[in-house]
Design an enzyme around this catalytic site. Structure first.
Site, PDB file in Angstrom:
ATOM      1  N   ARG A 167      33.372  37.549  40.982  1.00  0.00           N
ATOM      2  CA  ARG A 167      34.309  36.692  40.034  1.00  0.00           C
ATOM      3  C   ARG A 167      34.022  35.218  40.394  1.00  0.00           C
ATOM      4  O   ARG A 167      33.480  34.913  41.279  1.00  0.00           O
ATOM      5  CB  ARG A 167      35.526  36.979  40.040  1.00  0.00           C
ATOM      6  N   LYS A 191      41.046  39.801  43.665  1.00  0.00           N
ATOM      7  CA  LYS A 191      42.256  39.666  43.202  1.00  0.00           C
ATOM      8  C   LYS A 191      43.366  40.306  44.255  1.00  0.00           C
ATOM      9  O   LYS A 191      43.165  41.386  44.882  1.00  0.00           O
ATOM     10  CB  LYS A 191      42.516  40.596  41.783  1.00  0.00           C
ATOM     11  N   HIS A 267      30.964  35.052  34.126  1.00  0.00           N
ATOM     12  CA  HIS A 267      31.515  36.655  33.938  1.00  0.00           C
ATOM     13  C   HIS A 267      30.497  37.389  33.497  1.00  0.00           C
ATOM     14  O   HIS A 267      30.522  38.542  34.107  1.00  0.00           O
ATOM     15  CB  HIS A 267      32.903  36.864  33.558  1.00  0.00           C
ATOM     16  N   ARG A 270      28.644  39.139  36.050  1.00  0.00           N
ATOM     17  CA  ARG A 270      29.177  40.174  36.760  1.00  0.00           C
ATOM     18  C   ARG A 270      29.215  41.504  35.919  1.00  0.00           C
ATOM     19  O   ARG A 270      28.813  42.565  36.484  1.00  0.00           O
ATOM     20  CB  ARG A 270      30.705  40.015  37.054  1.00  0.00           C
ATOM     21  N   HIS A 293      37.425  46.708  42.023  1.00  0.00           N
ATOM     22  CA  HIS A 293      38.396  47.107  40.867  1.00  0.00           C
ATOM     23  C   HIS A 293      39.510  48.144  41.679  1.00  0.00           C
ATOM     24  O   HIS A 293      39.009  49.094  42.255  1.00  0.00           O
ATOM     25  CB  HIS A 293      37.729  48.132  39.919  1.00  0.00           C
ATOM     26  N   TYR A 302      32.118  50.056  31.738  1.00  0.00           N
ATOM     27  CA  TYR A 302      30.724  50.013  31.760  1.00  0.00           C
ATOM     28  C   TYR A 302      30.077  51.047  31.350  1.00  0.00           C
ATOM     29  O   TYR A 302      28.733  50.937  30.966  1.00  0.00           O
ATOM     30  CB  TYR A 302      30.242  49.348  33.194  1.00  0.00           C
TER      31      TYR A 302
END
Length: 327
Positions: A167, A191, A267, A270, A293, A302
């Protein structure tokens, strides 16, 4: 407890969980507006009537885009989930109310040829900051050294972003102590401050090595006679840590120079990282781990942009896949 007090405590809980400043600001705005509406209608935030919530939803839908509506409703639902856990409410008044969901867009992805063009562009695109106040003249040897240092940094930036699927905040937060070029690894805090190990291929390691030898030291020297130590991997033209805005600006300029689509962003690298892994046959759970994730469903998007991988798996696995399939 009134709504304002509950909101203050809830926002404090978000800060304690290391929610990003952007998330906290967005939730504060959404929930402040919602609680003010309930107060103006004379309703208790803990037990608003279903009819009132429908009126609020109608007003919200009328004045905002679907994505904004979905974001604000997510904030409201999060507030009530937290309130139930902490005993402030006995039930979520929105639980039985059907609400519009955020439209799910397929992420933009660059082809490998486009990434090569971007790398070529960042290798050339390093003249901007040399014309900023306090920078040497573009024709001076100092300006040439600066452009060379910035070019090395930007190539390393793109190679690292694409190799590791980082990120933009993780790129800006990359630290020397977390980087192991010999092993081809970089440790990042994603995150929620969750740490993970990301991998770096040979091109990224080579680009970072060149940047450390001839680029970073030149940028660090521009911090002044007594520069403060910084262990940030990527530095700006003043020898300070390169922030999110700086990364976005530099890569946007390079993307325009490379003739990439207007929606290409940091992004996008990514997204491309994940899609190209799946196209190459990587397992979905491996990609989930590399991306950091928490939920596999987030990674599954994806699979919708990697049709080559799906087709090849189908042809290998289905007993009648080789017989045309279009009859």
């Amino acid at each position: 407890m009134n709504g304002e007090e509950a909101l203050e405590r809830y926002l404090a809980s978000l800060a304690a969980r290391d929610a990003s400043p952007h998330t906290r600001r967005a939730y504060a705005t959404a929930l402040g507006t919602y609680l003010a509406w309930l107060g103006a209608a004379g309703l208790d935030w803990r037990t608003p009537e279903r009819a009132a919530l429908r009126r609020y939803l109608a007003e919200l839908t009328k004045g905002h885009a679907r994505t904004t509506v979905a974001q604000r409703l997510a904030a409201i639902r999060s507030l009530y989930r937290w309130s139930r856990r902490t005993g402030l409410v006995s039930a979520d008044p929105w639980a039985s109310l059907a609400t519009p969901r955020r439209p799910r867009r397929l992420p933009a992805v660059l082809a490998t040829e486009e990434i090569e063009r971007l790398l070529d562009a960042v290798g050339e695109e390093a003249g901007g900051p040399a014309t900023m106040p306090g920078s040497p003249s573009r024709s001076s040897p100092a300006a040439t050294r600066l452009r060379h240092a910035l070019a090395l940094r930007d190539v390393a930036l793109v190679e690292t972003a694409y190799a590791a699927g980082l990120r933009i905040s993780e790129l800006a937060g990359a630290r020397l102590a977390a980087l192991d070029l010999a092993r081809g690894e970089i440790r990042v805090a994603g995150k929620g401050r969750k740490e993970r190990i990301c991998l770096l291929g040979r091109p990224a390691r080579s680009a970072l090595g060149a940047y450390f030898v001839d680029g970073r030291s030149a940028l660090l020297a521009r911090a002044g006679e007594e520069p403060r130590f910084t262990d940030a991997v990527f530095l700006n033209h003043r020898g300070e840590p390169l922030g999110v805005r700086g990364i976005r600006y530099r890569l946007h300029r390079a993307a325009l120079r490379a003739g990439l689509p207007d929606d290409a962003t940091p992004h996008t690298l990514r997204h491309s990282f994940a899609t190209h892994l799946l196209d190459g046959g990587a397992d979905l759970r491996v990609v989930q781990e590399l991306l950091g994730h928490a939920d596999l469903a987030t990674t599954q998007i994806y699979t919708h942009v990697a049709p080559g991988r799906l087709r090849s798996v189908y042809r290998r696995a289905h007993p009648r896949a080789g017989e045309g399939g279009s009859r």
